[in-house]
Scaffold this active site. Structure first.
Site, PDB file in Angstrom:
ATOM      1  N   LEU A  40       5.288   5.477   7.048  1.00 40.59           N
ATOM      2  CA  LEU A  40       5.946   4.623   6.064  1.00 40.59           C
ATOM      3  C   LEU A  40       4.829   3.884   5.344  1.00 40.59           C
ATOM      4  CD1 LEU A  40       9.008   2.775   7.701  1.00 40.59           C
ATOM      5  CD2 LEU A  40       9.039   4.247   5.693  1.00 40.59           C
ATOM      6  N   ASP A  41       4.894   3.839   4.027  1.00 42.54           N
ATOM      7  CA  ASP A  41       3.891   3.097   3.272  1.00 42.54           C
ATOM      8  C   ASP A  41       3.894   1.640   3.693  1.00 42.54           C
ATOM      9  OD1 ASP A  41       3.301   5.376   1.747  1.00 42.54           O
ATOM     10  OD2 ASP A  41       4.858   4.895   0.294  1.00 42.54           O
ATOM     11  N   ALA A  42       2.795   0.958   3.466  1.00 43.47           N
ATOM     12  CA  ALA A  42       2.690  -0.463   3.820  1.00 43.47           C
ATOM     13  C   ALA A  42       3.778  -1.284   3.149  1.00 43.47           C
ATOM     14  CB  ALA A  42       1.307  -1.004   3.446  1.00 43.47           C
ATOM     15  N   SER A  44       6.766  -0.370   2.435  1.00 44.42           N
ATOM     16  CA  SER A  44       8.103   0.032   2.876  1.00 44.42           C
ATOM     17  C   SER A  44       8.332  -0.529   4.276  1.00 44.42           C
ATOM     18  CB  SER A  44       8.236   1.552   2.897  1.00 44.42           C
ATOM     19  OG  SER A  44       8.064   2.069   1.594  1.00 44.42           O
ATOM     20  N   ARG A 140       5.498   8.804  -1.074  1.00 48.07           N
ATOM     21  CA  ARG A 140       6.190   7.862  -1.963  1.00 48.07           C
ATOM     22  C   ARG A 140       7.366   8.505  -2.696  1.00 48.07           C
ATOM     23  NH1 ARG A 140       3.625   3.177  -1.866  1.00 48.07           N
ATOM     24  NH2 ARG A 140       4.432   2.337  -3.796  1.00 48.07           N
TER      25      ARG A 140
END
Length: 186
Positions: A40-42, A44, A140
């Site tokens: 998970l992106d930072a 998110s 993303r």
């Protein structure tokens, strides 16, 4: 062979190695030899699965065996029926075309925890919430999909991976719990 469900807070990196400016998984989970099955992106939040079993990690994250993932996206603007249909259909993002997805307009979830820091709010720009389920997971992807239909994502929370969800296996941000990996086979 633990399978860990972790509710990743906003701005935490999906890695155990140290980061110069941000917290990482090691700030929350002190179990040796577990690694995330996916990322998970930072920016998110939400559900992340971790395991010490390489075969299970591969099973969860392999493109041909991808578990469906459900996200709640708070977007800028009012999600129209045509925009939702565009999200449901394969969508050309330039470097790839998405598979079809499930997308629906929802009310802001009453159970949702506040984000820290809060999202930026503009008084003259409404926001809406979309529940979006995809079975792939390119970099993303959800943010790119919503932007492509004119609804930039302001907040993104993954609430489910396969049979595991924050509804059936509740954990608050920064908390984790162990679950039975056999539940993935159901």
């Amino acid at each position: 062979m633990p399978l860990i469900l972790f509710n990743k807070p906003f701005q935490v990196m999906s890695q155990f190695s140290a980061h110069a400016e941000r917290e990482t998984l090691s700030d929350y989970i002190d179990i040796p030899n577990v690694y995330p099955a996916g990322r998970l992106d930072a920016d998110s939040e939400g559900l992340l699965l971790l395991t010490d079993d390489g075969k299970l990690q591969h099973e969860i994250s392999h493109p041909r065996r991808k578990q469906p993932k459900t996200y709640l996206a708070q977007v800028e603007g009012c999600a129209s029926l045509p925009a939702l249909q565009q999200l449901r259909d394969p969508l050309d993002l330039g470097d790839f075309v998405t598979q079809g997805s499930q997308a629906r307009l929802i009310q802001e979830p009453e159970w949702m925890w506040p984000r820290n820091p809060p999202i930026r709010e503009r008084k003259n720009q409404p926001t809406s919430w979309i529940a979006l389920t995809i079975s792939e997971g390119k970099n993303r992807q959800v943010r790119r999909m919503t932007a492509a239909v004119g609804l930039p994502t302001l907040r993104l929370v993954r609430i489910a991976i396969g049979p595991f969800s924050l509804a059936t296996h509740p954990v608050l941000p920064g908390e984790w719990r162990e679950v039975d990996p056999a539940e993935l086979e159901k």
